[in-house]
Scaffold this active site. Structure first.
Site, PDB file in Angstrom:
ATOM      1  N   THR A  93       1.021  -0.854   0.291  1.00  0.00           N
ATOM      2  CA  THR A  93       0.285  -0.846  -0.215  1.00  0.00           C
ATOM      3  C   THR A  93       0.563   1.417   0.020  1.00  0.00           C
ATOM      4  OG1 THR A  93      -0.161  -0.485   2.543  1.00  0.00           O
ATOM      5  CG2 THR A  93      -2.095  -1.246   1.161  1.00  0.00           C
ATOM      6  N   PHE A 160       3.813  -6.929  11.865  1.00  0.00           N
ATOM      7  CA  PHE A 160       5.064  -5.384  12.403  1.00  0.00           C
ATOM      8  C   PHE A 160       6.396  -6.166  11.813  1.00  0.00           C
ATOM      9  CE2 PHE A 160       0.921  -6.362  15.545  1.00  0.00           C
ATOM     10  CZ  PHE A 160       0.905  -4.836  15.483  1.00  0.00           C
ATOM     11  N   ARG A 162       9.872  -6.352  11.356  1.00  0.00           N
ATOM     12  CA  ARG A 162      10.839  -5.416  10.577  1.00  0.00           C
ATOM     13  C   ARG A 162      12.037  -6.017   8.385  1.00  0.00           C
ATOM     14  NH1 ARG A 162      14.088  -6.437  16.188  1.00  0.00           N
ATOM     15  NH2 ARG A 162      13.769  -7.565  15.377  1.00  0.00           N
ATOM     16  N   LYS A 215      -1.647  -0.373  14.260  1.00  0.00           N
ATOM     17  CA  LYS A 215      -0.341  -0.566  13.151  1.00  0.00           C
ATOM     18  C   LYS A 215       0.064   0.503  13.209  1.00  0.00           C
ATOM     19  CE  LYS A 215       2.992  -1.724  10.275  1.00  0.00           C
ATOM     20  NZ  LYS A 215       3.217  -3.531   9.791  1.00  0.00           N
ATOM     21  N   CYS A 271       9.070   1.490   4.582  1.00  0.00           N
ATOM     22  CA  CYS A 271       7.217   1.919   5.606  1.00  0.00           C
ATOM     23  C   CYS A 271       6.512   3.637   6.632  1.00  0.00           C
ATOM     24  CB  CYS A 271       7.214   0.534   6.987  1.00  0.00           C
ATOM     25  SG  CYS A 271       6.614  -0.793   6.259  1.00  0.00           S
TER      26      CYS A 271
END
Ligand code: UDX
Length: 446
Positions: A93, A160, A162, A215, A271
């Protein structure tokens, strides 16, 4: 019978999630509309670099030697709809081209394509990061499109992970959040995550909006922490303090904690930057813009770090970058990743190039992506080659191999012994002792 799972979107998140689901024992079908990607994955070739991920995929990929055969990839939605009891949405997104809002077109397309094909009860689970309110909208859309109506349920289960730690974060997350609206979702998701839950990972069951916010709020908080310490770095430079010692001191307060207080050239990646902007845009739509006004400041503090680094580099070479040779160590937005999306390192390299510098970049894993994004920069095959003849060296991504560079040896090939540490991870003493002019961000100049 064991649940069968599809994972839609074979990008960073999707590949990791699909392989993790296979590791947890489920039959998994990964779907992507990019045929080349599906073919490559079927042959065990991954489009991204992520520590441990290739091994995990190979361990489960159908047709592989000694594999469990639980993981396959396809580009056919019909096959996925037929196969899955659960469908995870893992498409990206990104930030919209115009403005701050989140581009939801890929998530919407998944629901629009999959919905009409769901001819038996199924749970669709969103993992992508979306503006709050999207899940409620998509749940209604899905039920309207599916032949089984409300038996096509939608839940939200934010991810979540990384980059650089994706496999560990997926198999052993800090917490699992599931946002549910219907009857089946909680039961099915408890089954999916039975192993991590049994291993003590906390499970939070919420409504859809809270799960979406879990989030975006986490990312907003992390971005705030980084920009806070970078603001302190600005103050330290003005007042003569040392931001690294300051962060250590703050970090000893357990309520604050030392993590994410690493001052430097700021945050980047696919992000944090776009998520805080998407959050701002969504708050505006909700009539709650004033609640998040501070995030605008977080964003501008962050972007100022990049400009500040180019200014430090210009000052280091005597006031003009024209024709000066700059070695840039690092292109990925963080170590242990080949991702250069919104990378502060590459962005700074680009700014220096625009100001007339001859920039040579080296990154251990991100070279191909960097070349594709910034073809006009020069690229070296090693850190030593990049530094050779340079008027100034910029350390912009803290790869472990850069921490082990030998300042004495590099001093022999550098054009001038000048280095600026954009991540505050190099040892100033060691470089200064080897005869380098060493400058860090938010630390005394000496
Ligand atoms: C982030 C979140 O951490 C993760 O939970 C979420 O799922 C996705 O977004 P990621 O983008 O992989 O993960 O990277 P992260 O480790 O958060 O780092 C983001 C950026 O902040 C990097 O550019 C990093 O260099 C920078 N950073 C991080 C700092 O500048 N200082 C810090 O103290 C920490």
């Amino acid at each position: 019978m064991a649940l069968r799972i599809t994972v839609i979107g074979a990008g960073y998140l999707g590949i990791t999630h699909a392989a993790a689901m296979a590791e947890l024992g489920f039959e998994v079908l990964g779907l992507d509309i990019d045929l080349d990607r599906v073919r490559a994955l079927g042959e065990g070739r991954l489009p991204i670099y992520e520590p441990g991920l290739a091994d995990l995929v190979h361990r489960h990929l159908a047709g592989g030697r000694d594999s469990t055969g639980r993981l396959r990839f396809t580009s056919e939605y019909e096959e996925a709809a037929e196969f899955g009891d659960l469908h995870f949405i893992c498409v990206d997104t990104p930030q919209e081209r115009t403005g701050f809002a989140t581009d939801m077109s890929k998530v919407d397309r998944v629901v629009d394509t999959l919905g009409p094909l769901l001819r038996r009860p199924a749970l669709v689970v969103g993992k992508s990061t979306v503006p709050v309110g999207s899940a409620g909208r998509l749940a209604a859309r899905l039920a309207g499109l599916s032949p089984v109506g409300a038996d096509a349920e939608l839940a939200w289960n934010p991810e979540f992970l990384r980059e650089g730690f994706a496999v560990a974060d997926t198999l052993r997350p800090d917490r699992i959040v599931i946002g549910v609206a219907g009857d089946q979702a909680e039961k099915l998701l408890r089954e999916v995550y039975a192993v991590p839950i049994a291993n003590g990972v906390p499970l939070l069951v919420t409504d859809l909006a809270t799960a979406e916010l879990a989030k975006t709020a986490a990312n907003a908080f992390l971005a705030t922490k980084i920009s806070f310490i970078n603001a302190m770095a600005e103050i330290c430079e003005a007042a003569g303090g040392d931001v690294v010692q300051l962060a250590d001191s703050l970090g000893h307060d357990e309520r604050i904690g030392r993590r994410f207080l690493q001052a430097g050239i700021g945050f980047g990646g696919g992000c944090l930057p776009k998520d805080i902007r998407g959050f701002l845009a969504r708050a505006d739509e909700l009539g709650a813009a004033s609640a998040l006004g501070f995030l605008r400041e977080i964003d501008s503090i962050n972007m100022r770090r990049r400009t500040h680094m180019t200014e430090l580099a210009r000052a280091a070479v005597g006031g003009s970058l024209l024709g000066r040779r700059v070695a840039v160590l690092g292109a990925a937005f963080k170590p242990d990743s080949d991702d250069v999306r919104d990378s502060p390192a590459l962005n700074i390299a680009g700014q220096l190039h625009l100001q007339g510098a001859q920039v040579t970049v080296f990154d251990p894993k991100g070279m191909d992506n960097a070349r594709a994004a910034f073809p006009t920069l020069a690229y070296a095959l090693s850190a030593t080659e990049a530094v050779t003849g340079a008027d100034v060296v910029l350390h912009l991504t803290e790869w472990s191999e850069f921490q082990e560079l030998d300042p004495l040896r590099l001093g022999r090939v550098a054009g001038a012994r000048r280095i600026i540490d954009g991540r505050n991870t190099l040892d100033p003493e060691a470089w200064r002792e080897a005869g380098w002019w060493f400058r860090a961000m938010g630390r005394p100049t000496l």
